[in-house]
Design a protein around this motif. Structure first.
Motif, PDB file in Angstrom:
ATOM      1  N   ASN A 121      27.667 110.595  11.761  1.00  0.00           N
ATOM      2  CA  ASN A 121      28.678 109.851  11.014  1.00  0.00           C
ATOM      3  C   ASN A 121      28.659 108.350  11.299  1.00  0.00           C
ATOM      4  OD1 ASN A 121      30.246 111.950   9.487  1.00  0.00           O
ATOM      5  ND2 ASN A 121      30.424 112.806  11.540  1.00  0.00           N
ATOM      6  N   THR A 122      28.269 107.965  12.504  1.00  0.00           N
ATOM      7  CA  THR A 122      28.264 106.543  12.860  1.00  0.00           C
ATOM      8  C   THR A 122      26.860 105.962  12.994  1.00  0.00           C
ATOM      9  OG1 THR A 122      28.245 106.926  15.258  1.00  0.00           O
ATOM     10  CG2 THR A 122      30.402 106.902  14.145  1.00  0.00           C
ATOM     11  N   GLU A 124      25.276 106.037  15.683  1.00  0.00           N
ATOM     12  CA  GLU A 124      25.168 105.590  17.071  1.00  0.00           C
ATOM     13  C   GLU A 124      24.770 106.757  17.970  1.00  0.00           C
ATOM     14  OE1 GLU A 124      28.938 103.909  17.985  1.00  0.00           O
ATOM     15  OE2 GLU A 124      28.648 102.148  16.692  1.00  0.00           O
ATOM     16  N   LYS A 212      25.175 106.608   7.309  1.00  0.00           N
ATOM     17  CA  LYS A 212      24.766 105.906   8.539  1.00  0.00           C
ATOM     18  C   LYS A 212      23.547 106.582   9.163  1.00  0.00           C
ATOM     19  CE  LYS A 212      27.921 102.706   8.547  1.00  0.00           C
ATOM     20  NZ  LYS A 212      28.998 102.659   9.533  1.00  0.00           N
TER      21      LYS A 212
END
Length: 285
Positions: A121-122, A124, A212
């Motif tokens: 989702n990010t 990262e 992302k």
């Protein structure tokens, strides 16, 4: 025993090329050296656990006994479960029943291990400490779940995939955690830089709900090459020992030829032993 109190261990992935790293870990066990800290993704994370549990040649026995088994890796698994690698077999049945893993020795290891997985989702990287591994090694499953070849892993509220997407050579994590000097184990030869890419239309089709993640996969080669350049610069500056195959590998990420993998494992032992004194000198700086 030599405890390298101020040296970090940094491990990239590489799928079945990780058998080189497994050989390097055998060299570390033969030389009786221990690291206080390790950061790892994907295959690097999967293979380092037998080093931390101090079980020599355990990974080699997995090669000889199970790598060619369809339960380990097969199209059958992909069609049935959505994952080319059967992680229930690899992370549960093998260590818990077929080739016992010493969970207690692993937990008692003085090495602070951090395993990275990519947050879909990010985009990262999420770092999971050794204490989160449990008996089922869910962070290892997440860190090793390759795009298109494994499903998204749900763990601790995250939706996760291969740690090598967001942080392919996690030396910056080690440096951020205070380890200015590191031993970096790579699975590619000197001079290698990534040109890997996926068709953008396929990424958008397959991972439409994770923009992302798409961006991280799209720019992975650029990120990998930047981190490779950093590792090589740290080596030139005397702040790292880089252990890597000496020649381009003919083994791909998904190869399962036991004899070829055993040769790669032997090469890892050879390369690791050749640099033991360099590692000891690095620790004395």
């Amino acid at each position: 025993m030599t405890k390298l109190d101020n040296i970090g261990l940094v491990l990239e992935g590489g799928g079945m090329r990780g058998m080189f790293s497994a050989g390097v870990f055998e060299a570390f066990m033969q030389a009786d050296i221990e690291f206080p800290y390790a950061t790892a993704v994907s295959a690097g994370a999967c293979n380092v656990v037998s080093y931390l549990s101090k079980q020599p040649m355990r990974t080699r026995k997995i090669i000889t006994d199970y790598v060619a088994d369809h339960r380990y890796c097969s199209v059958r698994n992909l069609l049935r479960d959505g994952s080319l690698f059967n992680f229930d077999f690899i992370l549960k049945e093998i260590p818990q029943k077929l080739l016992p893993f010493d969970y207690e020795a692993f937990r008692q290891s003085s090495c602070n291990l951090y395993v990275g997985a990519t947050d879909c989702n990010t985009g990262e990287v999420i770092w999971f400490p050794k204490e989160t591994m449990g008996d089922d090694f869910e962070p290892l499953r997440a860190s090793s779940s390759l795009p298109f070849l494994a499903p998204v892993v749900h763990f601790q509220g995250y939706e996760l995939m291969d740690g090598g997407l967001a942080d392919p050579i996690p030396v910056e994590k080690a440096m951020a955690d205070g380890h200015e000097r590191n031993v970096i184990v790579l699975t590619r030869n000197p001079g290698y830089y990534s040109t890997e890419n996926y068709p953008i239309w396929l990424l958008k089709l397959w991972y439409a709900k994770y923009p992302k993640l798409i961006e991280i996969i799209r720019t992975r080669s650029e990120n990998y090459n930047r981190q490779m350049a950093l590792a090589e610069q740290l080596e030139k500056d005397g702040k790292a020992v880089v252990i890597r195959p000496l020649e381009p590998l003919t083994i791909g990420r998904l190869d399962r030829k036991p004899q070829e993998l055993l040769k790669l494992h032997d090469h890892g032992i050879e390369c690791g032993l050749a640099l033991i004194e360099n590692i000891r000198r690095l620790a004395q700086k």
